[in-house]
Enzyme design. Structure first.
Site, mmCIF file in Angstrom:
data_model
loop_
_atom_site.group_PDB
_atom_site.id
_atom_site.type_symbol
_atom_site.label_atom_id
_atom_site.label_comp_id
_atom_site.label_asym_id
_atom_site.label_seq_id
_atom_site.Cartn_x
_atom_site.Cartn_y
_atom_site.Cartn_z
ATOM 1 N N GLU A 125 0.852 -1.194 0.000
ATOM 2 C CA GLU A 125 0.000 0.000 0.000
ATOM 3 C C GLU A 125 0.886 1.241 0.000
ATOM 4 O O GLU A 125 1.918 1.302 0.668
ATOM 5 C CB GLU A 125 -0.877 -0.024 1.264
ATOM 6 C CG GLU A 125 -1.771 1.182 1.446
ATOM 7 C CD GLU A 125 -2.408 1.232 2.819
ATOM 8 O OE1 GLU A 125 -3.504 1.800 2.937
ATOM 9 O OE2 GLU A 125 -1.815 0.691 3.779
ATOM 10 N N LYS A 170 -10.007 0.059 -2.034
ATOM 11 C CA LYS A 170 -10.270 -0.279 -0.635
ATOM 12 C C LYS A 170 -11.725 -0.009 -0.273
ATOM 13 O O LYS A 170 -12.237 1.096 -0.460
ATOM 14 C CB LYS A 170 -9.340 0.528 0.273
ATOM 15 C CG LYS A 170 -9.397 0.155 1.744
ATOM 16 C CD LYS A 170 -8.370 0.960 2.543
ATOM 17 C CE LYS A 170 -8.342 0.544 4.009
ATOM 18 N NZ LYS A 170 -7.349 1.337 4.779
ATOM 19 N N CYS A 228 -4.511 -3.141 3.958
ATOM 20 C CA CYS A 228 -4.235 -2.669 5.312
ATOM 21 C C CYS A 228 -5.223 -3.220 6.341
ATOM 22 O O CYS A 228 -5.365 -4.420 6.494
ATOM 23 C CB CYS A 228 -4.190 -1.141 5.328
ATOM 24 S SG CYS A 228 -3.334 -0.456 6.776
#
Length: 548
Positions: free
Chosen positions: A292, A355, A405
């Site tokens: 990321e 995301k 994440c």
């Protein structure tokens, strides 16, 4: 001789019998603190997983038979002892206020669970064998709540995430993280039931050994028994996957001012890998994974960024999964994305994952107009748009489930990638604004997910810890923290679809419903106890008796 008749004696509650009272407050307070500490050090980076059941047992003992208000505050105290040090890494980027607000919010859920434990005390007193069951169900229900609220929840610090080296990890293949949490909490319930007789003996009463042995066997079975549970085996076909951990010039918020340097680090790491492959010292990868924010410069809009990424892909002769921040046509709106960048042809915009679960107050600002009344710094937080589909990206050799994440902490996001066809899954993360403890906590989640879904997994971080996880939860080829590193490994593709993947959220739903049923079942017993206590003294929260 005249006989005098005596009036009948009214039934009384025996005040001297300590078995009908909570532990003294001077004992319960340190137990609550110790419970929070035990739960803390059970989690990474400490990893004393066997203290998790002990923490549950201490928590249950502290709040048992207390008034509801006392149960709440003792539970919240244990929660603060757990979450304030556990989440200290959130202060590195956002300062002390968000850290404290988040910690207090999570501790509130622990307080509500303490209240629930206190509420169900009459049920446990009536049927002592239910203590493990009730403890497991209430803990799962508490985690289900804080996993979802407020603003999408924050699942950090779940009991299941402390079990990355424990036998209970294998249960994830059967019921996911909720089943692991249930087993750990139920083991704690068995331990407190076992110890309660020693803490609160009834004078001149011989205790049978059967229940003691029974609780000991239940605790042992829940803690060690999962070693006998088989886990899913990965598929036989393999693909070679490389992780490039480029590192950053400086840790902290300066990361955002070093965007080009971070991109260049990942390009340089890939070019060194290409040289190793050309020299025959390393295998040719089928896929290279960058973390990321490895290109915090939008490569779809910035030609310089696109050029250096294309050069790296051409040299390594494999697609690169690039973690990037994409700008949108609306100023201030961004997307946190993973996108496949192929040799020769460049970015494949059809193979892009955005995301789905941006972090509130860090990646977007909920209730921005209201928050602006408190501080004008809310406008420093950009508006990250949420994606609308699972992260399934396909190359010529493999299908990758992409998770970005903190999303690895959410059950449904990872499960959806596997149900969409992921043969392996990758967690792209940026730990440059946190610390090594946060990175190792995240890696523990990756390990659980690999077992849960029977898919080999990897975690790619800007600064570490990066590495691969097998379907047995073992970590392979892990990097250090705050270093540049490249890791190459053959990953086995696909495998058996686990029961946890097939059942989805239903085990958790069933356990939450059972927790609600246990709470409802305690109501008539509480009413009966209140009626009985009206004719005699009642134990107070300090362990003494008081008249009612």
């Amino acid at each position: 001789m005249e006989t005098t008749l005596q009036p009948p004696v009214s039934p009384q509650v025996t005040a001297a019998c300590p078995d009908h009272r909570p532990l003294p407050l001077k004992v319960a307070l340190p137990l609550a603190v110790l419970a929070g500490l035990a739960l803390l050090v059970a989690l990474p980076p400490y990893g004393l997983w066997w203290l998790a059941p002990a923490g549950v047992a201490l928590f249950a003992a502290a709040v048992h038979r207390r008034r509801l208000r006392a149960g709440f505050w003792l539970g919240a105290l244990a929660g603060l002892v757990l979450f304030v040090p556990l989440l200290v890494w959130t202060s590195f980027a956002a300062g002390w206020l968000p850290w404290m607000l988040l910690s207090f919010a999570q501790a509130t859920f622990m307080g509500l669970m303490g209240l629930a434990f206190a509420w169900t005390s009459p049920l446990i007193d009536r049927w002592r064998w239910t203590w493990p069951l009730v403890a497991g169900l209430l803990w799962v229900a508490m985690e289900a709540g804080r996993d979802r609220a407020p603003f999408g929840g924050f699942p950090w610090g779940r009991l299941a995430f402390s079990q990355d080296d424990a036998p209970a990890l294998r249960l994830a293949a059967y019921g996911g993280a909720p089943l692991v949490t249930f087993a750990v909490a139920a083991a704690g319930g068995a331990l407190v039931a076992l110890a309660w007789r020693a803490w609160r003996p009834v004078p001149r009463v011989r205790r049978p050994l059967g229940p003691v042995l029974g609780f000991a066997l239940v605790a042992a079975a829940l803690i060690a028994g999962p070693l006998l549970a088989p886990i899913a085996q990965p598929g036989g076909e393999t693909a070679t996957v490389a992780i490039v951990q480029g590192n950053v010039p400086r840790l902290g918020l300066d990361f955002n001012a070093q965007r080009r340097a971070v991109l260049d680090n990942h390009v340089a790491g890939t070019e060194r890998l290409a040289a190793e492959v050309a020299a025959g010292r390393q295998k040719q990868p089928d896929l290279v994974v960058w973390p990321e924010n490895s290109s915090d410069i939008d490569p779809l809009r910035n030609t310089d960024a696109a050029s250096v990424i294309s050069r790296a892909a051409d040299l390594i002769k494999a697609p690169i999964l690039v973690g990037t921040v994409l700008r949108t046509d609306k100023p201030g709106d961004i997307e946190n994305a993973g996108i496949l960048w192929n040799p020769v042809t460049g970015p494949d915009v059809a193979q892009k994952y955005v995301k789905q679960h941006p972090v509130p107050f860090a990646e977007y600002m909920p209730l921005r107009p209201v928050a602006r009344l408190v501080t004008d710094k809310v406008d420093l937080v950009r508006n990250m748009l949420a994606g609308d589909h699972p992260g399934i990206l396909r190359t010529d050799r493999l299908a990758v489930g992409d998770v970005i994440c903190f999303e690895v902490a959410y059950d449904d996001i990872v499960r959806d990638t596997v149900k969409s066809g992921a043969q392996v899954f990758a967690v792209q993360t940026n730990n440059a604004t946190f610390n090594e403890a946060e990175a190792r906590q995240q890696l523990a989640m990756v390990r659980l997910r690999a077992v849960e879904h029977g898919r080999e997994a990897l975690m790619a971080s800007t600064v570490g810890v990066s590495g691969f996880a097998g379907t047995d939860g073992r970590v392979h080829d892990a990097s250090g923290f705050n270093v540049a590193a490249v890791m190459v490994r053959d990953m086995r593709l696909g495998g058996t679809t686990t029961l946890a993947t097939r059942l989805g959220h239903w085990p958790e739903v069933a356990m939450v419903a059972s927790a609600v049923a246990a709470m409802a079942g305690a109501l008539p017993l509480r009413r009966r106890r209140r009626t009985t206590q009206q004719v005699g003294p009642q134990a107070g929260d300090d362990g003494t008796t008081e008249a009612r």
